[in-house]
Motif scaffolding. Structure first.
Motif, PDB file in Angstrom:
ATOM      1  N   VAL A 219       0.943  -1.282  -0.031  1.00  0.00           N
ATOM      2  CA  VAL A 219      -0.034  -0.133  -0.105  1.00  0.00           C
ATOM      3  C   VAL A 219       1.068   1.192  -0.067  1.00  0.00           C
ATOM      4  O   VAL A 219       1.716   1.717   0.992  1.00  0.00           O
TER       5      VAL A 219
ATOM      6  N   CYS B  77      -6.907   0.025   4.562  1.00  0.00           N
ATOM      7  CA  CYS B  77      -6.625  -1.244   3.623  1.00  0.00           C
ATOM      8  C   CYS B  77      -5.556  -2.127   4.210  1.00  0.00           C
ATOM      9  O   CYS B  77      -5.691  -3.381   4.250  1.00  0.00           O
TER      10      CYS B  77
ATOM     11  N   ARG C 246      -6.744  -4.055   7.437  1.00  0.00           N
ATOM     12  CA  ARG C 246      -7.715  -4.917   7.132  1.00  0.00           C
ATOM     13  C   ARG C 246      -7.308  -6.018   6.236  1.00  0.00           C
ATOM     14  O   ARG C 246      -7.518  -7.386   6.738  1.00  0.00           O
TER      15      ARG C 246
ATOM     16  N   THR D 222       1.395  -8.001   4.391  1.00  0.00           N
ATOM     17  CA  THR D 222       1.196  -6.536   3.945  1.00  0.00           C
ATOM     18  C   THR D 222       2.250  -5.357   4.191  1.00  0.00           C
ATOM     19  O   THR D 222       2.730  -5.484   5.219  1.00  0.00           O
TER      20      THR D 222
ATOM     21  N   VAL E  55      -1.645  -1.143  -3.935  1.00  0.00           N
ATOM     22  CA  VAL E  55      -2.508  -0.190  -4.015  1.00  0.00           C
ATOM     23  C   VAL E  55      -2.141   1.377  -3.933  1.00  0.00           C
ATOM     24  O   VAL E  55      -1.252   1.456  -3.053  1.00  0.00           O
TER      25      VAL E  55
ATOM     26  N   ILE F 234      -7.333   3.742  -4.459  1.00  0.00           N
ATOM     27  CA  ILE F 234      -8.345   4.286  -3.783  1.00  0.00           C
ATOM     28  C   ILE F 234      -8.277   5.694  -3.294  1.00  0.00           C
ATOM     29  O   ILE F 234      -7.119   6.239  -3.278  1.00  0.00           O
TER      30      ILE F 234
ATOM     31  N   GLN G  51     -13.381   2.264   0.686  1.00  0.00           N
ATOM     32  CA  GLN G  51     -12.710   1.697  -0.609  1.00  0.00           C
ATOM     33  C   GLN G  51     -11.502   0.796  -0.113  1.00  0.00           C
ATOM     34  O   GLN G  51     -11.388  -0.545  -0.649  1.00  0.00           O
ATOM     35  N   GLY G  52     -10.719   1.331   1.042  1.00  0.00           N
ATOM     36  CA  GLY G  52      -9.724   0.533   1.378  1.00  0.00           C
ATOM     37  C   GLY G  52      -9.979  -0.813   2.032  1.00  0.00           C
ATOM     38  O   GLY G  52      -9.450  -1.787   1.814  1.00  0.00           O
ATOM     39  N   ASP G  53     -10.973  -0.512   2.725  1.00  0.00           N
ATOM     40  CA  ASP G  53     -11.577  -1.970   3.347  1.00  0.00           C
ATOM     41  C   ASP G  53     -11.797  -2.915   2.290  1.00  0.00           C
ATOM     42  O   ASP G  53     -11.700  -4.090   2.236  1.00  0.00           O
TER      43      ASP G  53
ATOM     44  N   VAL H 116     -10.963  -3.237  -0.837  1.00  0.00           N
ATOM     45  CA  VAL H 116      -9.798  -3.776  -1.559  1.00  0.00           C
ATOM     46  C   VAL H 116      -9.072  -4.700  -0.831  1.00  0.00           C
ATOM     47  O   VAL H 116      -8.881  -5.856  -1.347  1.00  0.00           O
ATOM     48  N   ALA H 117      -9.186  -4.796   0.565  1.00  0.00           N
ATOM     49  CA  ALA H 117      -8.255  -5.857   1.084  1.00  0.00           C
ATOM     50  C   ALA H 117      -8.933  -7.049   1.124  1.00  0.00           C
ATOM     51  O   ALA H 117      -8.616  -7.965   0.753  1.00  0.00           O
TER      52      ALA H 117
END
Length: 465
Positions: free
Chosen positions: A10, A20, A23, A31, A144, A310, A326-328, A330-331
């Motif tokens: 990210v 993101c 999550r 991540t 991301v 995002i 959006q971040g939530d 995409v994760a």
């Protein structure tokens, strides 16, 4: 340094980026997150949070001044109110510092690896990060882009010296005696009202013929009334021509072509924000654009496989809670879950005085979309709780389809009305009908009763108007 490999990278630890990353880590995804400044991004550090701290301070100070002048309707009196602005700023900085460190700790708790530095794409799977200790290469299956936005700079008013953006306005060392605000959107009005309450002589210059042009006139009228009461001069239909030779005044031109010189200690430019699409190697990629923004689909996928975008970099509305949602999403998509993006129920809040909330469609937008509608509106002048708060300006308005009474949108303006934004968003998100809202027992006395009353009004049987 040796290379880092991960499933998800990210870029940007603002509201969308850090949500993101957290999550994704919760879902067992390896991540990494890269941030070149402070965790929390613009919103937490130089936007949403510090501005609300200043706004709250201004509200309390204005109340104290009114009390000292004997203008308080409740009979409260105080003597010689004053403000220690440096202490105010220290308090504000304390809040942002705690929250930023909180984000750092949340990332660490979730197991996210954080890299501090500036990211730059080498290709669609590889990013090089310039850190204080040298270059770090990160290879990721999915990336991301959450690089956010920056204040728009006018060519004739470049930032520097007396010309400031919202970022500098929220970190001033002392209160300006006079402030010219260029732009009557929500950022300009929020800060302009706050500084007026703190004692600055504020003038607002807006090229369009009305304030807050993204909201309909009914919602902005109470704000215009409050601006006048605060002594804020609002010049509509007025364009900025240039800066005076001494740099301490604006040269503006009204609709009739008449030029005027507006003196100001500080000139705050708030004509919008622009997505940060440069400086991180976009030229190394093949991303489709939509105007200034990165084009995405309903899952925030870009035109390149494995790259998502995002938040502000993807378009309007540029709101922290939009980026977070959006971040939530995409994760969860990266984790293999089925999700898609629906922006119908994103609440927009303007923290002016009074506040404005809008969710879903306005009456005009609903008609333009081809709907036959019912509209119900309830004034706070008929609400007991608003009266006890000495804040009766404003109303709640509900827009629904005429045939099946499905709620299409809700708008409101009033003191503290931002706290009802989640209620309004939930009503639109859950597909409620007017009967659902009217039939829900709302606590008395609260401003939320205005919501039920507006629904009753649309149904033809309002009780208190």
């Amino acid at each position: 340094m040796k290379e880092i490999t991960c499933k998800l990278l990210v870029i940007g630890a603002g509201p969308g980026g850090y949500v993101c990353a957290i999550r994704a880590a919760q879902l067992g995804i390896d991540t990494v997150i890269v941030e070149m400044a402070k965790a929390g991004g613009t919103c937490l550090n130089v936007g949403c949070i510090p501005s609300k701290a200043i706004i709250h301070t201004a509200d309390d100070y204005a109340h104290a001044v009114a009390m000292a002048a004997g203008r308080n309707p409740m009979g409260i009196r105080v003597d010689s109110p004053g403000i220690d602005f440096m202490r105010t700023m220290a308090w504000k900085d304390g809040i942002t510092g705690r929250l930023s460190m909180g984000v750092v700790n949340l990332l660490k708790k979730a197991g996210v690896k954080a890299v501090v530095g500036r990211a730059h794409f080498r290709d669609g799977k590889t990013v090089e990060v310039e850190t204080e200790t040298g270059s770090q290469v990160v290879r990721a299956e999915n990336i991301v882009v959450a690089t956010g936005s920056a204040p728009v700079e006018l060519p004739m008013l470049p930032f520097g010296g007396n010309i400031i953006s919202s970022t500098e306005a929220l970190s001033l060392a002392q209160l300006p005696k006079s402030l010219a605000v260029v732009g009557a959107g929500y950022i300009g009005l929020e800060l302009g009202i706050a500084f007026a309450k703190l004692g600055a002589k504020v003038t607002i210059v807006e090229a369009q013929e009305r304030i807050l042009p993204l909201y309909d006139a009914a919602l902005t009228q109470p704000v215009a009334k409050r601006l006048a009461a605060l002594g804020v001069e609002v010049r509509l239909g007025t364009r900025v021509k240039n800066l005076s030779g001494g740099g301490d005044a604006l040269i503006v031109e009204d609709a009739n072509g008449e030029e005027t010189k507006l003196g100001a200690e500080k000139i705050l430019v708030t004509v919008g924000r622009t997505p940060v699409t440069e400086g991180w190697g976009r030229e190394e990629l093949e991303l489709d654009m939509e105007g200034r923004f990165i084009r995405i689909d309903d899952q925030c996928r870009t035109s390149m496989r494995g790259i998502y975008a995002i938040g502000d970099v993807t378009g309007e509305p540029m709101l922290a809670h939009r980026a977070m949602a959006q971040g939530d999403m995409v994760a969860e998509i990266v984790a293999g879950r089925r999700r898609s993006w629906d922006k119908r129920a994103i609440p927009a809040v303007c923290f002016t005085d009074p506040e404005i909330v809008s969710v879903g469609l306005s009456p005009d937008e609903a008609r333009t979309a081809g709907h036959e509608i019912k509209v119900g509106q309830f004034p706070f002048a008929a609400n007991g709780r608003a009266m006890t708060l000495a804040s009766e300006d404003g109303f709640v308005r509900v827009v629904a389809r005429a045939d099946n009474h499905l709620v299409l949108g809700i708008q409101a303006v009033g003191a503290g009305i931002s706290e009802l934004s989640a209620t309004f968003a939930l009503a639109v998100e859950m597909g409620t009908r007017l009967e659902d809202v009217a039939g829900t027992i709302h606590a008395h006395p609260t401003q939320s009763e205005g919501f039920a009353e507006a629904a009753m009004k649309a149904l033809g049987h309002a009780l208190h108007i």
